[in-house]
Scaffold this motif. Structure first.
Motif, PDB file in Angstrom:
ATOM      1  N   ALA A  39     -38.919 -26.390 -11.422  1.00  0.00           N
ATOM      2  CA  ALA A  39     -39.449 -24.870 -10.998  1.00  0.00           C
ATOM      3  C   ALA A  39     -39.833 -24.290 -12.166  1.00  0.00           C
ATOM      4  O   ALA A  39     -38.568 -24.182 -12.881  1.00  0.00           O
ATOM      5  CB  ALA A  39     -39.573 -25.073 -10.003  1.00  0.00           C
ATOM      6  N   ALA A  40     -40.224 -22.816 -11.645  1.00  0.00           N
ATOM      7  CA  ALA A  40     -40.426 -21.827 -12.654  1.00  0.00           C
ATOM      8  C   ALA A  40     -39.520 -21.271 -13.165  1.00  0.00           C
ATOM      9  O   ALA A  40     -39.315 -21.122 -13.857  1.00  0.00           O
ATOM     10  CB  ALA A  40     -41.355 -20.949 -12.427  1.00  0.00           C
ATOM     11  N   ASP A  41     -38.203 -21.662 -12.018  1.00  0.00           N
ATOM     12  CA  ASP A  41     -37.505 -20.570 -11.492  1.00  0.00           C
ATOM     13  C   ASP A  41     -36.008 -21.458 -11.679  1.00  0.00           C
ATOM     14  O   ASP A  41     -35.000 -20.992 -12.084  1.00  0.00           O
ATOM     15  CB  ASP A  41     -37.176 -19.834 -10.339  1.00  0.00           C
ATOM     16  CG  ASP A  41     -37.119 -21.159  -9.610  1.00  0.00           C
ATOM     17  OD1 ASP A  41     -36.870 -22.265  -9.734  1.00  0.00           O
ATOM     18  OD2 ASP A  41     -36.804 -21.038  -8.165  1.00  0.00           O
ATOM     19  N   GLY A  42     -36.463 -22.335 -13.063  1.00  0.00           N
ATOM     20  CA  GLY A  42     -35.286 -23.072 -13.205  1.00  0.00           C
ATOM     21  C   GLY A  42     -34.423 -24.427 -12.420  1.00  0.00           C
ATOM     22  O   GLY A  42     -33.976 -25.347 -13.140  1.00  0.00           O
ATOM     23  N   SER A  43     -35.242 -23.866 -10.764  1.00  0.00           N
ATOM     24  CA  SER A  43     -34.617 -25.090 -10.369  1.00  0.00           C
ATOM     25  C   SER A  43     -35.271 -25.922 -10.056  1.00  0.00           C
ATOM     26  O   SER A  43     -36.101 -26.393 -11.234  1.00  0.00           O
ATOM     27  CB  SER A  43     -34.260 -24.339  -8.881  1.00  0.00           C
ATOM     28  OG  SER A  43     -36.028 -24.112  -8.047  1.00  0.00           O
ATOM     29  N   TYR A  44     -34.853 -27.154  -9.340  1.00  0.00           N
ATOM     30  CA  TYR A  44     -36.041 -28.847  -8.808  1.00  0.00           C
ATOM     31  C   TYR A  44     -36.359 -28.857  -7.492  1.00  0.00           C
ATOM     32  O   TYR A  44     -35.699 -28.693  -6.719  1.00  0.00           O
ATOM     33  CB  TYR A  44     -35.454 -29.566 -10.319  1.00  0.00           C
ATOM     34  CG  TYR A  44     -34.848 -29.832 -11.292  1.00  0.00           C
ATOM     35  CD1 TYR A  44     -35.184 -30.287 -11.975  1.00  0.00           C
ATOM     36  CD2 TYR A  44     -33.957 -29.337 -12.006  1.00  0.00           C
ATOM     37  CE1 TYR A  44     -35.429 -31.037 -13.562  1.00  0.00           C
ATOM     38  CE2 TYR A  44     -33.134 -29.111 -13.095  1.00  0.00           C
ATOM     39  CZ  TYR A  44     -34.272 -29.490 -14.291  1.00  0.00           C
ATOM     40  OH  TYR A  44     -34.196 -29.334 -15.407  1.00  0.00           O
ATOM     41  N   ARG A  64     -30.271 -26.430  -7.728  1.00  0.00           N
ATOM     42  CA  ARG A  64     -30.050 -25.763  -9.243  1.00  0.00           C
ATOM     43  C   ARG A  64     -28.747 -26.143  -9.585  1.00  0.00           C
ATOM     44  O   ARG A  64     -28.221 -26.592  -8.711  1.00  0.00           O
ATOM     45  CB  ARG A  64     -29.827 -24.128  -8.216  1.00  0.00           C
ATOM     46  CG  ARG A  64     -29.737 -23.531  -9.417  1.00  0.00           C
ATOM     47  CD  ARG A  64     -29.871 -21.416  -8.732  1.00  0.00           C
ATOM     48  NE  ARG A  64     -31.028 -21.592  -8.544  1.00  0.00           N
ATOM     49  CZ  ARG A  64     -32.067 -21.306  -9.112  1.00  0.00           C
ATOM     50  NH1 ARG A  64     -31.972 -21.086 -10.462  1.00  0.00           N
ATOM     51  NH2 ARG A  64     -33.164 -21.286  -8.756  1.00  0.00           N
ATOM     52  N   PHE A  65     -28.966 -26.068 -10.517  1.00  0.00           N
ATOM     53  CA  PHE A  65     -27.687 -27.067 -12.022  1.00  0.00           C
ATOM     54  C   PHE A  65     -27.287 -25.234 -12.123  1.00  0.00           C
ATOM     55  O   PHE A  65     -27.702 -24.541 -11.997  1.00  0.00           O
ATOM     56  CB  PHE A  65     -27.844 -27.590 -12.304  1.00  0.00           C
ATOM     57  CG  PHE A  65     -28.316 -29.359 -11.682  1.00  0.00           C
ATOM     58  CD1 PHE A  65     -27.970 -29.759 -11.556  1.00  0.00           C
ATOM     59  CD2 PHE A  65     -29.701 -29.058 -11.222  1.00  0.00           C
ATOM     60  CE1 PHE A  65     -27.916 -31.238 -11.559  1.00  0.00           C
ATOM     61  CE2 PHE A  65     -30.643 -30.245 -10.708  1.00  0.00           C
ATOM     62  CZ  PHE A  65     -29.442 -31.727 -10.580  1.00  0.00           C
ATOM     63  N   SER A  66     -25.978 -25.653 -12.215  1.00  0.00           N
ATOM     64  CA  SER A  66     -25.144 -24.053 -12.484  1.00  0.00           C
ATOM     65  C   SER A  66     -23.947 -24.811 -12.930  1.00  0.00           C
ATOM     66  O   SER A  66     -23.000 -25.339 -12.777  1.00  0.00           O
ATOM     67  CB  SER A  66     -25.105 -23.127 -11.258  1.00  0.00           C
ATOM     68  OG  SER A  66     -24.447 -23.604 -10.257  1.00  0.00           O
ATOM     69  N   ASP A  67     -23.440 -23.823 -13.217  1.00  0.00           N
ATOM     70  CA  ASP A  67     -21.763 -23.354 -14.246  1.00  0.00           C
ATOM     71  C   ASP A  67     -21.153 -24.728 -15.274  1.00  0.00           C
ATOM     72  O   ASP A  67     -21.171 -25.553 -15.561  1.00  0.00           O
ATOM     73  CB  ASP A  67     -20.738 -23.955 -12.995  1.00  0.00           C
ATOM     74  CG  ASP A  67     -19.366 -23.760 -13.703  1.00  0.00           C
ATOM     75  OD1 ASP A  67     -18.688 -23.096 -14.192  1.00  0.00           O
ATOM     76  OD2 ASP A  67     -18.410 -24.464 -12.515  1.00  0.00           O
ATOM     77  N   LEU A  68     -22.624 -24.763 -16.135  1.00  0.00           N
ATOM     78  CA  LEU A  68     -23.105 -26.052 -17.226  1.00  0.00           C
ATOM     79  C   LEU A  68     -21.737 -26.130 -18.308  1.00  0.00           C
ATOM     80  O   LEU A  68     -21.695 -25.060 -18.758  1.00  0.00           O
ATOM     81  CB  LEU A  68     -24.251 -26.292 -17.365  1.00  0.00           C
ATOM     82  CG  LEU A  68     -25.681 -26.551 -16.792  1.00  0.00           C
ATOM     83  CD1 LEU A  68     -25.888 -26.200 -15.531  1.00  0.00           C
ATOM     84  CD2 LEU A  68     -26.721 -27.265 -17.638  1.00  0.00           C
TER      85      LEU A  68
END
Length: 153
Positions: A39-44, A64-68
């Motif tokens: 999606a535009a905000d970086g989530s899927y 949403r993926f974080s703490d990569l």
């Protein structure tokens, strides 16, 4: 509801990391996945059809993926709604490490359910979730171990 486990994958950690961050790979490996797109905000955004006992629904949600931490792991926070069937929220931590000529992927997840899903019972939900994970990892292992490298995202 908590889930934890690990999976040995017969591919180098860098390749596993690359595939875990590839939307097409994830769409192919998620059982019942009809749609998976950034999606535009970086989530899927995702659409997954699933049945848990007598409850079958099309779940629309996002992740949403974080703490990569490149080649080491990340956190996934997701939610989905199946309309009258109910909703679910998930938080999972995924960790990768080199082991036995391949990669050990370990995960720890917490899920919350509401609506009819919460009424079917944690034992049934747990067994369906474990089957979902087993199917995902079987598909992922096959795809990662047999395919060529993909372009970096």
């Amino acid at each position: 509801m908590d889930f934890k486990g690990s999976q040995q994958i017969g591919a180098p950690r860098e390749k596993v990391w690359q595939r875990l961050n590839d939307p097409l790979t994830l769409q192919q490996c998620l059982p019942g996945c009809e749609h998976y797109q950034q999606a535009a905000d970086g989530s899927y955004d995702a659409v997954i059809v699933a049945a848990i006992g007598p409850v079958k629904a099309r779940f629309k949600g996002s992740a949403r993926f974080s703490d990569l931490r490149e080649d080491l792991g990340y956190r996934i926070e997701g939610n989905g709604s199946g309309g009258i069937a109910g909703f679910g929220k998930l938080t999972a931590d995924v960790h990768l490490e080199d082991r036995d000529g391949g990669t050990a992927l370990s995960y720890a997840a917490t899920a919350q359910l509401g609506g009819k899903l919460a009424q079917v019972g944690s034992r049934l939900v747990g067994s369906v979730a474990n089957k979902f994970l087993a199917d995902f990892f079987a598909r992922f292992e096959k795809l990662v171990s047999q395919s060529e490298d993909i372009a970096s995202p």
